[in-house]
Design a protein around this motif. Structure first.
Motif, PDB file in Angstrom:
ATOM      1  N   ASN A 267     -68.608   8.917 -44.651  1.00 31.76           N
ATOM      2  CA  ASN A 267     -69.830   9.069 -43.861  1.00 31.76           C
ATOM      3  C   ASN A 267     -70.877   9.920 -44.578  1.00 31.76           C
ATOM      4  O   ASN A 267     -71.762  10.499 -43.939  1.00 31.76           O
TER       5      ASN A 267
ATOM      6  N   GLU B 220     -74.797   9.308 -43.956  1.00 32.66           N
ATOM      7  CA  GLU B 220     -75.275   9.753 -42.650  1.00 32.66           C
ATOM      8  C   GLU B 220     -75.259  11.278 -42.541  1.00 32.66           C
ATOM      9  O   GLU B 220     -76.186  11.882 -42.002  1.00 32.66           O
TER      10      GLU B 220
ATOM     11  N   THR C 231     -78.720  13.560 -42.049  1.00 32.91           N
ATOM     12  CA  THR C 231     -78.924  14.192 -40.743  1.00 32.91           C
ATOM     13  C   THR C 231     -78.695  15.706 -40.760  1.00 32.91           C
ATOM     14  O   THR C 231     -79.447  16.454 -40.134  1.00 32.91           O
TER      15      THR C 231
END
Length: 246
Positions: free
Chosen positions: A86, A89, A93
């Protein structure tokens, strides 16, 4: 600059304290480094990272436990594998910096009855999660600069906010709330571990557990294992009795 070993300033006790649920998992760290910073101060070659593109920017993403850096070959309950899977992402973020939290869920410590693993950030000044019951109003009042946490992670739930002047009563309220209502981070789980207290002026954490708080962690863990062994033995004896009866 003077090299005199000055005694550090002593923080005032009667300053804000934040009491959050102590999540029963394993410590995790996600460090995100921009390419510019990475090449200015090269990372040691034995530290495994994952390079990702976020728009026109490049970031290096690293995963760690409490006391060591992780790799897919030397992981900690699959945390590094999850971070790398991940990475885009997380980098886009969370942004650059060190992001500490707790990796918890299936197969880790109490497990909370979950069929998956999750990562809860510690920084309640910066993040809030509207999925945690009651957190929205609490954050709007006490943490006006906090941002909604990225969907892929969560943040430790805040149970109470108070002053160092009322420290003991605030902690007791939080412990009693968890003991009677169960976990906030995993609703329906009725054996939460305890709380973590962040003292804003001291910039440090304290913890208090619902059970065996007066015991060192190693002693409490041995007591818990002994209780579990006794329960397993009792179950085995009952099974044998049932077979004999039949």
């Amino acid at each position: 600059m003077s090299d005199y070993p000055k005694f550090r300033s002593i923080p005032r006790l009667h300053r804000p304290v934040v009491v959050s649920e102590k999540v029963d998992g394993t410590n995790g760290l996600i460090e995100i480094v921009s390419a510019d910073d990475y090449f200015q101060e090269p990372i040691p070659a034995n530290r495994s990272g994952y390079a990702v593109n976020v728009g026109e920017d490049v970031y290096f993403v690293f995963a760690g436990s409490r006391n060591r850096w992780l790799s897919p070959e030397e992981d900690n309950f699959g945390f590094c594998a999850w971070v790398w899977d991940n990475a885009v992402e997380l980098a886009s973020t969370l942004g650059p910096g060190k992001h500490y939290g707790e990796w918890f869920g299936q197969g880790i410590q109490s497990g909370y009855g979950l069929d998956e693993k999750r990562f809860a950030l510690f920084n309640t000044d910066r993040w809030f999660d509207p999925r945690n019951p009651g957190d929205i109003g609490r954050y709007l009042e006490h943490f006006p600069k906090a941002q909604r946490v990225p969907f892929i992670v969560t943040v430790v739930p805040v149970i109470a906010v108070g002053s160092g002047r009322d420290l003991n009563s605030t902690v007791e309220y939080a412990l009693n709330t968890l003991e009677s209502e169960g976990s906030v981070i995993a609703p329906g789980f009725m054996k939460p571990e305890g709380v973590v207290v962040w003292h804003a002026a001291a910039r440090t954490y304290f913890k208090a557990t619902i059970d065996n708080d007066e015991q060192p962690k190693s002693v409490a863990e041995r007591m818990q294992r002994a209780k579990q062994d006794a329960a397993n033995l009792k179950s085995l004896v009952n099974s044998i009795k049932d077979e004999i009866t039949v």
